[in-house]
Write a protein that holds these residues in place. Sequence first.
Motif, PDB file in Angstrom:
ATOM      1  N   ALA A   1       0.831  -1.213   0.000  1.00  0.00           N
ATOM      2  CA  ALA A   1       0.000   0.000   0.000  1.00  0.00           C
ATOM      3  C   ALA A   1       0.862   1.259   0.000  1.00  0.00           C
ATOM      4  CB  ALA A   1      -0.916  -0.004   1.224  1.00  0.00           C
ATOM      5  N   ALA A   2       1.999   1.203   0.650  1.00  0.00           N
ATOM      6  CA  ALA A   2       2.850   2.390   0.762  1.00  0.00           C
ATOM      7  C   ALA A   2       3.585   2.698  -0.534  1.00  0.00           C
ATOM      8  CB  ALA A   2       3.864   2.190   1.892  1.00  0.00           C
ATOM      9  N   HIS A   3       3.684   1.722  -1.416  1.00  0.00           N
ATOM     10  CA  HIS A   3       4.498   1.920  -2.618  1.00  0.00           C
ATOM     11  C   HIS A   3       3.729   1.754  -3.916  1.00  0.00           C
ATOM     12  CE1 HIS A   3       8.396   2.232  -0.587  1.00  0.00           C
ATOM     13  NE2 HIS A   3       7.891   1.382   0.293  1.00  0.00           N
ATOM     14  N   VAL A   4       2.462   1.376  -3.830  1.00  0.00           N
ATOM     15  CA  VAL A   4       1.731   1.085  -5.056  1.00  0.00           C
ATOM     16  C   VAL A   4       1.640   2.342  -5.937  1.00  0.00           C
ATOM     17  CG1 VAL A   4      -0.543   1.549  -4.057  1.00  0.00           C
ATOM     18  CG2 VAL A   4      -0.333  -0.010  -5.987  1.00  0.00           C
ATOM     19  N   HIS A   5       1.924   2.154  -7.223  1.00  0.00           N
ATOM     20  CA  HIS A   5       1.914   3.299  -8.142  1.00  0.00           C
ATOM     21  C   HIS A   5       0.611   3.405  -8.910  1.00  0.00           C
ATOM     22  CE1 HIS A   5       6.053   3.623  -7.177  1.00  0.00           C
ATOM     23  NE2 HIS A   5       6.376   2.477  -7.734  1.00  0.00           N
ATOM     24  N   ARG A   6       0.065   2.265  -9.229  1.00  0.00           N
ATOM     25  CA  ARG A   6      -1.156   2.302 -10.037  1.00  0.00           C
ATOM     26  C   ARG A   6      -2.173   1.314  -9.471  1.00  0.00           C
ATOM     27  NH1 ARG A   6       1.285  -0.895 -15.291  1.00  0.00           N
ATOM     28  NH2 ARG A   6       3.064   0.461 -15.035  1.00  0.00           N
ATOM     29  N   CYS A   7      -3.409   1.560  -9.792  1.00  0.00           N
ATOM     30  CA  CYS A   7      -4.505   0.674  -9.384  1.00  0.00           C
ATOM     31  C   CYS A   7      -4.623   0.508  -7.871  1.00  0.00           C
ATOM     32  CB  CYS A   7      -4.389  -0.691 -10.042  1.00  0.00           C
ATOM     33  SG  CYS A   7      -4.324  -0.611 -11.814  1.00  0.00           S
ATOM     34  N   PRO A   8      -4.696   1.606  -7.107  1.00  0.00           N
ATOM     35  CA  PRO A   8      -4.891   1.451  -5.673  1.00  0.00           C
ATOM     36  C   PRO A   8      -6.250   0.842  -5.332  1.00  0.00           C
ATOM     37  CG  PRO A   8      -5.112   3.745  -6.311  1.00  0.00           C
ATOM     38  CD  PRO A   8      -4.633   3.006  -7.519  1.00  0.00           C
ATOM     39  N   GLU A   9      -7.151   0.768  -6.342  1.00  0.00           N
ATOM     40  CA  GLU A   9      -8.460   0.165  -6.078  1.00  0.00           C
ATOM     41  C   GLU A   9      -8.333  -1.326  -5.758  1.00  0.00           C
ATOM     42  OE1 GLU A   9      -7.522   1.638  -8.804  1.00  0.00           O
ATOM     43  OE2 GLU A   9      -8.237   0.675 -10.644  1.00  0.00           O
ATOM     44  N   ARG A  10      -7.148  -1.872  -5.965  1.00  0.00           N
ATOM     45  CA  ARG A  10      -6.947  -3.273  -5.592  1.00  0.00           C
ATOM     46  C   ARG A  10      -6.785  -3.443  -4.081  1.00  0.00           C
ATOM     47  NH1 ARG A  10      -2.368  -3.895 -10.249  1.00  0.00           N
ATOM     48  NH2 ARG A  10      -3.741  -4.328 -11.998  1.00  0.00           N
ATOM     49  N   ALA A  11      -6.571  -2.334  -3.377  1.00  0.00           N
ATOM     50  CA  ALA A  11      -6.260  -2.418  -1.939  1.00  0.00           C
ATOM     51  C   ALA A  11      -7.296  -3.201  -1.120  1.00  0.00           C
ATOM     52  CB  ALA A  11      -6.064  -1.022  -1.361  1.00  0.00           C
ATOM     53  N   PRO A  12      -8.601  -2.918  -1.276  1.00  0.00           N
ATOM     54  CA  PRO A  12      -9.575  -3.679  -0.471  1.00  0.00           C
ATOM     55  C   PRO A  12      -9.531  -5.166  -0.762  1.00  0.00           C
ATOM     56  CG  PRO A  12     -10.599  -1.740  -1.424  1.00  0.00           C
ATOM     57  CD  PRO A  12      -9.266  -1.868  -2.069  1.00  0.00           C
ATOM     58  N   PHE A  13      -9.338  -5.505  -2.046  1.00  0.00           N
ATOM     59  CA  PHE A  13      -9.272  -6.926  -2.402  1.00  0.00           C
ATOM     60  C   PHE A  13      -8.029  -7.566  -1.785  1.00  0.00           C
ATOM     61  CE2 PHE A  13      -7.532 -10.122  -5.402  1.00  0.00           C
ATOM     62  CZ  PHE A  13      -8.455 -11.119  -5.155  1.00  0.00           C
ATOM     63  N   PHE A  14      -6.889  -6.894  -1.899  1.00  0.00           N
ATOM     64  CA  PHE A  14      -5.664  -7.460  -1.339  1.00  0.00           C
ATOM     65  C   PHE A  14      -5.772  -7.595   0.190  1.00  0.00           C
ATOM     66  CE2 PHE A  14      -2.539  -6.216  -4.964  1.00  0.00           C
ATOM     67  CZ  PHE A  14      -3.167  -7.143  -5.783  1.00  0.00           C
ATOM     68  N   GLY A  15      -6.439  -6.620   0.808  1.00  0.00           N
ATOM     69  CA  GLY A  15      -6.637  -6.701   2.261  1.00  0.00           C
ATOM     70  C   GLY A  15      -7.472  -7.916   2.629  1.00  0.00           C
ATOM     71  N   LEU A  16      -8.550  -8.139   1.860  1.00  0.00           N
ATOM     72  CA  LEU A  16      -9.398  -9.308   2.130  1.00  0.00           C
ATOM     73  C   LEU A  16      -8.665 -10.608   1.827  1.00  0.00           C
ATOM     74  CD1 LEU A  16     -12.952  -8.219   0.861  1.00  0.00           C
ATOM     75  CD2 LEU A  16     -12.192  -8.524   3.214  1.00  0.00           C
ATOM     76  N   LEU A  17      -7.759 -10.546   0.840  1.00  0.00           N
ATOM     77  CA  LEU A  17      -6.963 -11.732   0.499  1.00  0.00           C
ATOM     78  C   LEU A  17      -6.070 -12.123   1.685  1.00  0.00           C
ATOM     79  CD1 LEU A  17      -6.864 -13.349  -2.151  1.00  0.00           C
ATOM     80  CD2 LEU A  17      -4.826 -12.044  -2.784  1.00  0.00           C
ATOM     81  N   VAL A  18      -5.456 -11.126   2.304  1.00  0.00           N
ATOM     82  CA  VAL A  18      -4.609 -11.396   3.471  1.00  0.00           C
ATOM     83  C   VAL A  18      -5.466 -11.960   4.609  1.00  0.00           C
ATOM     84  CG1 VAL A  18      -3.185 -10.324   5.258  1.00  0.00           C
ATOM     85  CG2 VAL A  18      -2.848  -9.695   2.864  1.00  0.00           C
TER      86      VAL A  18
END
Lengths: 260, 155
Positions: A122-139
Amino acid sequence: MKERILALPAVLQGLWVLAVGMALSIGLSTQIILPRIVVCFQHPVHDPWLPAVLQTPVTFAGALGSVLLSALVAAIRPTVTTLRVFAWALLLGGATSLVHQAGMGWAGGILWFWLGVWAVWAAHVHRCPERAPFFGLLVIGGIFAYPALGKLTPGFWTGELYWQMHWSYGGGVHTWLEENLPAGMHHDLVRVYGPFSILTEAVLSLVWLLPMRVGYGLSVVVFLGILLTAGPRFTDAMTPLIAFAFAGWWTAEARMRSAS
Amino acid sequence: MSWPLRDALQSWREGVDLPTALFGLAMAGLLVGTLGATAFPAAWLERGHMKHGFFVFAVTQPIPFMYTGEHRYTRTSDEALSADVIDVCAQSATGFRQHVPVSVLTAPLTRWMQASCGLPAEVAIDSVMRGHATHSTWRLSRRDGVVWIEPGDAP
């Protein structure tokens, strides 16, 4: 302060929520974490298999302290830099506790590590931050999946290991149940709790398929349920997860706000 | 209603940056590590009909599980250490008794017992494999201010 936070990209706002949550979590878990460090200084244990750096309590204390310090700084002064430092501290602090003698078997450190993986992304993502909720749920899905897998054993399925590890110790809800239920019923309840907990964790390992609010909401409810049934000794493991669920939820809400 | 999976899939055509690639690698590593940690220790533990207890931690921490698995594997051929849960019954001179379900992480455990139970510097720990009547004993001793854990007879 509010303007400063809302001016950040959505994914960094979520990271700020995680920093605040981690600072609170460590504060609430002081009675668990601090003795874990102090006892290392008081009772050194020689273990020739481990390198010295992974035996000295200074390494362990430094790793945990850096997470707390960076979380506090990021919570008070949220900037891209402070949030990135926090993310890396969380990842490296968790990684250190994974391999350090004093961190073995400590669920808190393991969770810090996996939350740190998301935080660094999350601190370094350059593009597509909309993936954050999905990645959070994946974890979170992973954090549910692997215990469910590990508990697929007769000992956990019958609930007997829960009884031995948590329930028979009493305290909190268990003392209340012991005092208010007919004799023996408290012990009988764990036979239901065993399969219930395994099935719940197994189902929630697919939490990343759910809508955002349902997924994060259910996760928080289950984490609180585990905290209630396992007791305060799980504070250091459950509170970071609750903070993480709020961080993911916040990220999604902030993204939707900025899109509308 | 926001569907994170759908949003993530829709963003796929935007490409993958380095942080996302590394995140994906980490999650893949977690999956592979977990499957590995699930498969191999199960084979080891079948000897003692054991696959419960702190195995739950094991599968949530593939890295240290491999680590401690190796630890367990190389440090001792003692049968007791092939169990993933060892009931540790520590008995002090005063008869204090405490059952602690633990993994094979004897060093932190020993420290905790020393500190929290007020055990004497030298104490026997009976490691009992559930389902098997295998026993082993450990000898703790304090030399130069350090607690040593060694296989041995009870004092």
